[in-house]
Design a protein around this motif. Structure first.
Motif, PDB file in Angstrom:
ATOM      1  N   ARG A   2      -2.897   9.813 -15.422  1.00 37.71           N
ATOM      2  CA  ARG A   2      -3.982   9.988 -14.397  1.00 37.71           C
ATOM      3  C   ARG A   2      -5.005   9.021 -13.951  1.00 37.71           C
ATOM      4  N   ARG A   3      -5.600   8.520 -15.130  1.00 37.49           N
ATOM      5  CA  ARG A   3      -6.456   7.535 -15.076  1.00 37.49           C
ATOM      6  C   ARG A   3      -5.986   6.121 -14.403  1.00 37.49           C
ATOM      7  N   SER A   4      -4.807   5.865 -14.927  1.00 36.57           N
ATOM      8  CA  SER A   4      -4.177   4.736 -14.443  1.00 36.57           C
ATOM      9  C   SER A   4      -3.863   4.568 -13.037  1.00 36.57           C
ATOM     10  N   ALA A   5      -3.195   6.070 -12.573  1.00 38.66           N
ATOM     11  CA  ALA A   5      -2.872   6.178 -11.345  1.00 38.66           C
ATOM     12  C   ALA A   5      -4.136   6.106 -10.441  1.00 38.66           C
ATOM     13  N   LEU A   6      -5.303   6.845 -10.723  1.00 35.97           N
ATOM     14  CA  LEU A   6      -6.497   6.777  -9.903  1.00 35.97           C
ATOM     15  C   LEU A   6      -6.995   5.479  -9.907  1.00 35.97           C
ATOM     16  N   ALA A   7      -6.826   4.529 -10.724  1.00 35.29           N
ATOM     17  CA  ALA A   7      -7.426   3.114 -10.780  1.00 35.29           C
ATOM     18  C   ALA A   7      -6.911   2.290  -9.819  1.00 35.29           C
ATOM     19  N   VAL A   8      -5.530   2.398  -9.828  1.00 31.20           N
ATOM     20  CA  VAL A   8      -4.765   1.655  -8.792  1.00 31.20           C
ATOM     21  C   VAL A   8      -4.838   2.101  -7.223  1.00 31.20           C
ATOM     22  N   LEU A   9      -5.145   3.709  -7.394  1.00 34.22           N
ATOM     23  CA  LEU A   9      -5.414   3.994  -5.923  1.00 34.22           C
ATOM     24  C   LEU A   9      -6.743   3.423  -5.311  1.00 34.22           C
ATOM     25  N   PHE A  10      -7.677   3.769  -6.299  1.00 37.75           N
ATOM     26  CA  PHE A  10      -9.042   3.322  -5.729  1.00 37.75           C
ATOM     27  C   PHE A  10      -9.075   1.620  -5.537  1.00 37.75           C
ATOM     28  N   SER A  36      -3.789  -3.582 -12.280  1.00 37.40           N
ATOM     29  CA  SER A  36      -3.855  -1.983 -12.645  1.00 37.40           C
ATOM     30  C   SER A  36      -2.529  -1.523 -12.039  1.00 37.40           C
ATOM     31  N   SER A  37      -1.656  -2.074 -11.320  1.00 40.57           N
ATOM     32  CA  SER A  37      -0.377  -1.434 -11.080  1.00 40.57           C
ATOM     33  C   SER A  37       0.744  -1.800 -12.344  1.00 40.57           C
ATOM     34  N   VAL A  38       0.401  -3.190 -12.954  1.00 43.35           N
ATOM     35  CA  VAL A  38       1.177  -3.340 -14.191  1.00 43.35           C
ATOM     36  C   VAL A  38       0.769  -2.406 -15.261  1.00 43.35           C
ATOM     37  N   VAL A  39      -0.497  -1.900 -15.366  1.00 49.40           N
ATOM     38  CA  VAL A  39      -0.887  -1.149 -16.343  1.00 49.40           C
ATOM     39  C   VAL A  39      -0.304   0.204 -16.046  1.00 49.40           C
ATOM     40  N   LEU A  40      -0.218   0.705 -15.039  1.00 41.69           N
ATOM     41  CA  LEU A  40       0.257   2.133 -14.530  1.00 41.69           C
ATOM     42  C   LEU A  40       1.783   1.884 -14.889  1.00 41.69           C
ATOM     43  N   ALA A  41       2.394   0.919 -14.671  1.00 44.92           N
ATOM     44  CA  ALA A  41       3.784   0.899 -14.826  1.00 44.92           C
ATOM     45  C   ALA A  41       4.038   1.041 -16.465  1.00 44.92           C
ATOM     46  N   ILE A  42       3.199   0.411 -17.226  1.00 46.98           N
ATOM     47  CA  ILE A  42       3.198   0.111 -18.469  1.00 46.98           C
ATOM     48  C   ILE A  42       3.118   1.560 -19.142  1.00 46.98           C
ATOM     49  N   THR A  89       0.901  -1.208   0.123  1.00 49.48           N
ATOM     50  CA  THR A  89      -0.011  -0.009   0.044  1.00 49.48           C
ATOM     51  C   THR A  89       1.042   1.100   0.045  1.00 49.48           C
ATOM     52  N   GLY A  90       2.014   1.437   0.784  1.00 49.34           N
ATOM     53  CA  GLY A  90       2.955   2.579   0.814  1.00 49.34           C
ATOM     54  C   GLY A  90       3.536   2.727  -0.672  1.00 49.34           C
ATOM     55  N   MET A  91       3.876   1.555  -1.158  1.00 53.36           N
ATOM     56  CA  MET A  91       4.574   1.810  -2.598  1.00 53.36           C
ATOM     57  C   MET A  91       3.625   2.313  -3.664  1.00 53.36           C
ATOM     58  N   VAL A  92       2.196   1.897  -3.659  1.00 48.03           N
ATOM     59  CA  VAL A  92       1.194   2.204  -4.553  1.00 48.03           C
ATOM     60  C   VAL A  92       0.825   3.607  -4.098  1.00 48.03           C
ATOM     61  N   LEU A  93       0.818   3.995  -2.790  1.00 48.24           N
ATOM     62  CA  LEU A  93       0.669   5.460  -2.476  1.00 48.24           C
ATOM     63  C   LEU A  93       1.629   6.412  -3.018  1.00 48.24           C
ATOM     64  N   TRP A  94       2.822   6.105  -2.935  1.00 48.39           N
ATOM     65  CA  TRP A  94       4.072   6.627  -3.112  1.00 48.39           C
ATOM     66  C   TRP A  94       3.923   6.907  -4.854  1.00 48.39           C
ATOM     67  N   VAL A  95       3.894   5.902  -5.467  1.00 47.13           N
ATOM     68  CA  VAL A  95       3.788   6.021  -7.063  1.00 47.13           C
ATOM     69  C   VAL A  95       2.563   6.796  -7.688  1.00 47.13           C
ATOM     70  N   THR A  96       1.361   6.620  -6.874  1.00 44.87           N
ATOM     71  CA  THR A  96       0.319   7.217  -7.526  1.00 44.87           C
ATOM     72  C   THR A  96       0.355   8.747  -7.381  1.00 44.87           C
ATOM     73  N   THR A 108      -6.435  -0.444  -4.898  1.00 40.42           N
ATOM     74  CA  THR A 108      -5.708  -0.758  -3.457  1.00 40.42           C
ATOM     75  C   THR A 108      -6.422  -0.414  -2.269  1.00 40.42           C
ATOM     76  N   ILE A 109      -7.049   0.927  -2.381  1.00 43.59           N
ATOM     77  CA  ILE A 109      -7.807   1.306  -1.012  1.00 43.59           C
ATOM     78  C   ILE A 109      -9.068   0.180  -0.748  1.00 43.59           C
ATOM     79  N   LEU A 110      -9.709  -0.054  -1.727  1.00 43.73           N
ATOM     80  CA  LEU A 110     -11.005  -1.187  -1.685  1.00 43.73           C
ATOM     81  C   LEU A 110     -10.246  -2.446  -1.421  1.00 43.73           C
ATOM     82  N   GLN A 111      -9.060  -2.743  -1.816  1.00 44.47           N
ATOM     83  CA  GLN A 111      -8.469  -4.140  -1.541  1.00 44.47           C
ATOM     84  C   GLN A 111      -8.190  -4.018   0.056  1.00 44.47           C
ATOM     85  N   VAL A 112      -7.641  -3.051   0.695  1.00 39.75           N
ATOM     86  CA  VAL A 112      -7.201  -3.079   2.024  1.00 39.75           C
ATOM     87  C   VAL A 112      -8.500  -3.189   2.946  1.00 39.75           C
TER      88      VAL A 112
END
Lengths: 301, 262
Positions: free
Chosen positions: A218-226, A272-278, A197-204, A228-232
């Protein structure tokens, strides 16, 4: 037109794969993994009576067969219609992965759920889903429209941060699979959740702070962020429901529901984190001066 | 750049596929236990007896009703009277049912005759009956499916060989045995995840299971010093040292409050 259809097919393939992840999660959560003792047939038949947990185990096999056929279809389509060699290769890799996944699934039945195989089966499922999502991205109209470069400077480089975040998410999924199959306790998975979660927050946050004007980023970062929070929250709910129903004589629907949702959203978190990295590797440039300072060979214009 | 991602995905997929190695069946565990040296005949005239009961202490837990709706055949078998979990069964006289009591140590090392009669465990109404059984190592267990639905029988031993086999509706009985002493082996049906039973496998005939009155009797025991253990699936075990003389009858009670889980 063909490209549009190919992309839609890839999206369908991804959705079916996510459904397969859900079906697999239902098998584990309902303790149905060995309800069909034989493989590849089920009770010696192609179609056994779908009673009790046989419904989950044989249903999982049916969905897996469908995804396998869809994967073959994707490879054939890519070979016939796609010009990018690397994308064709990625299609072949996905086919190898789904075959390996089928073999691992069979081994879990034949060898009575050996933990390394069960964990490998769970991890490969997540990687395979991310591959299907990546192929859907590569075949999309947005990808065809080309790059819109933005510059990003500073340490650590955004590219490495994105890769590290995706790697942490995958590690966290592996820890989750290990905990689920009782190879380890829950503590490493909880610690992994903090790290991922910390790493995702950092990059997004860095993407949103610096490149909010770039649609794809922006869309990719928001998707990962949302996600990940849901996942927690789903992780907390899954754990609490498991504790609350520990004395029950059978897997309870509340536990099964939250746990399977946690598994499925875990797959979405990785994808979604793979898509953001891509997207970061595709659109973000580092200043030439910074690269030269680090000794990276920069081709002259 | 794109090729980097292709490589990363490929390497990850191959790594995970490769790391899930298989575990070969532990065939060594399938061996029969080595018979002890030929011993003198059992002196039944001087044999001792241990009797007792297993008391339940504390608040009687309420066992949850089992939801069998996943399989209508199972649900119909208990229509109007839902089956409850048998994890803890407290008898009307305040004793505990389904406790496996056995001589854990001290039994002379000899080849005790294995009964030729199998011990039966039935699948009826999508439950196991009885919930706890005891057998000698090498003794047949007869597994019967009285239900008009499929079951799978999946014992999960740690010492003996694990196996998992299906049994069709009203199918032929299966005869199975375990070669080595193991207390206890959980058994489950993965088709119906509420189904659970336990099998105690010992090298000698000195064991008993508490029933509806919570008592047990162990007969034919040679005079000597022993450790007797009571095992319960939820409350754990209680070990007691006991010495019995020739023809002696001793009482040894147990209490759920004294049991400890490992």
């Amino acid at each position: 037109m063909n490209q549009v259809l190919l992309h839609r097919y890839a999206v369908l393939w991804s959705f079916c794969t996510l459904f397969l992840v859900v079906a697999g999660g239902l098998v584990t959560s309902n303790d149905a993994g060995l309800s069909v003792p034989d493989w590849p047939l089920s009770y010696g038949k192609l179609m056994p009576p779908m009673e009790g947990n046989i419904f989950y185990e044989h249903g999982h096999r049916m969905v897996a067969t469908t995804v396998g056929l869809l994967t073959i279809g994707m490879v054939v389509w890519l070979m016939c219609a796609e010009r990018r060699r690397w994308l064709k290769n990625l299609g072949w890799i996905s086919l190898l992965a789904v075959i390996a996944q089928g073999v691992l699934g069979g081994m879990t039945v034949i060898f009575l759920l050996p933990k390394p195989v069960s964990i490998g089966h769970a991890c490969l499922a997540q990687l395979f889903f991310s591959t299907t999502v990546a192929i859907a991205l590569f075949t999309s109209g947005g990808w065809q429209r080309g790059r819109q470069f933005v510059d990003d400077s500073g340490a650590p480089p955004l590219h490495w941060l994105a890769l590290a975040a995706a790697a942490c998410v995958f590690l966290q999924l592996a820890l989750g699979a290990a905990a689920r199959h009782q190879a380890i306790g829950i503590l490493p998975h909880v610690i992994g959740a903090l790290l991922a979660t910390g790493m995702v927050l950092w990059v997004t946050v860095r993407v949103l702070m610096r490149h909010a004007g770039h649609d794809a980023l922006r869309r990719s970062a928001l998707a990962v962020l949302f996600i990940t929070i849901l996942q927690v929250f789903l992780g907390i709910a899954a754990y609490m429901s498991r504790v609350a129903t520990a004395e029950a004589p059978q897997p309870m629907p509340v536990m099964v529901g939250f746990t399977v949702a946690h598994v499925a959203v875990g797959a979405l978190t990785l994808a979604s984190s793979v898509v953001l990295a891509i997207q970061i590797f595709r659109h973000v440039r580092r200043p030439l001066a910074e690269l030269q300072t680090e000794g990276v060979a920069v081709p002259s214009a | 750049m794109n090729s980097i991602f292709v490589s990363v995905l490929a390497a990850s997929a191959l790594f995970v596929a490769g790391c899930g190695g298989s575990k070969a069946p532990e065939t060594a565990k399938e061996e029969s236990a080595a018979p002890a040296a030929t011993a003198p005949p059992i002196d039944e005239a001087n044999a001792a007896t241990i009797t007792g009961k297993v008391a339940f202490t504390g608040d009687k837990p309420t066992m949850r009703a089992i939801d069998m709706s996943a399989n209508p055949i199972c649900a119909r078998a208990h229509a109007g009277s839902p089956q409850h979990s048998e994890e803890v069964v407290v008898n009307g006289n305040g004793t505990l049912k389904n406790v496996f009591v056995w001589i854990k140590t001290g039994v002379p090392d000899r080849q005790w005759p294995v009964p030729s009669t199998p011990v039966e465990i039935a699948q009826k109404g999508c439950t196991y009956g009885p919930h706890v059984i005891g057998v000698m190592a090498g003794q047949d267990i007869k597994i019967v499916n009285d239900d008009p639905t499929n079951h799978n029988i999946h014992p999960m031993p740690k010492v003996n060989q694990e196996w998992n086999e299906s049994q069709p509706p009203n199918g032929d009985p299966k005869l199975k045995k375990f070669a080595r002493e193991e207390v206890m082996i959980p058994v489950k049906c993965n088709v119906h995840p509420w189904m659970r039973a336990y099998i105690g496998v010992v090298n000698h005939p000195f064991f008993a299971i508490t029933g509806d009155d919570g008592t047990f009797t162990i007969k034919g025991l040679p005079p000597g010093k022993y450790t007797i253990e009571a095992w319960h699936e939820k409350y754990g075990t209680q070990d007691v040292d006991i010495t019995v003389g020739a023809k002696e009858s001793k009482t040894q009670d147990f209490d759920s409050a004294q049991m400890k889980t490992s």
